[in-house]
Motif scaffolding. Sequence first.
Motif, short mmCIF file in Angstrom:
data_model
loop_
_atom_site.label_atom_id
_atom_site.label_comp_id
_atom_site.label_asym_id
_atom_site.label_seq_id
_atom_site.Cartn_x
_atom_site.Cartn_y
_atom_site.Cartn_z
N MET A 8 0.88 -1.17 0.00
CA MET A 8 0.00 0.00 0.00
C MET A 8 0.92 1.22 0.00
O MET A 8 2.14 1.07 0.05
N TRP A 76 -10.93 2.34 7.72
CA TRP A 76 -10.54 2.87 6.41
C TRP A 76 -10.80 4.38 6.34
O TRP A 76 -9.95 5.12 5.87
N MET A 83 -3.42 7.98 3.49
CA MET A 83 -3.08 6.87 2.60
C MET A 83 -3.71 7.06 1.23
O MET A 83 -4.69 7.78 1.09
N THR A 85 -6.20 5.77 -1.28
CA THR A 85 -7.39 4.95 -1.09
C THR A 85 -8.24 4.88 -2.35
O THR A 85 -8.12 5.72 -3.26
N PRO A 91 -7.85 0.97 1.39
CA PRO A 91 -6.52 1.33 0.88
C PRO A 91 -6.29 0.69 -0.48
O PRO A 91 -6.72 -0.44 -0.72
#
Length: 103
Positions: A8, A76, A83, A85, A91
Amino acid sequence: MQKIAFKMRIKPGMKEEYRKRHTAIWPELVALLKESGISDYTIFLDEASNTLFAVQRLTGNSSQDLGETEVVQRWWAYMADIMETNADYSPVSVPLEQVFHLD
């Protein structure tokens, strides 16, 4: 038991915030992961590329899609600001193929 690895990405400059949030991971999320057969879950960071490398062990044949649970969806959303996403805040995750293992 199977070992699963994936990558990720975090946004630039978010290493400490990512670490902070995982240090205080929610107990209900930990319980859900363990109940689903996930253990020995480790995440590494390549700071040069902001790439996270995760590996976990999965026991049994968990058919439950964790992404459909309320606690995972909340996690999330909580992590989405730091992050990369997808539209549903999950992610962006790329599975990795095992090419070597030394036991």
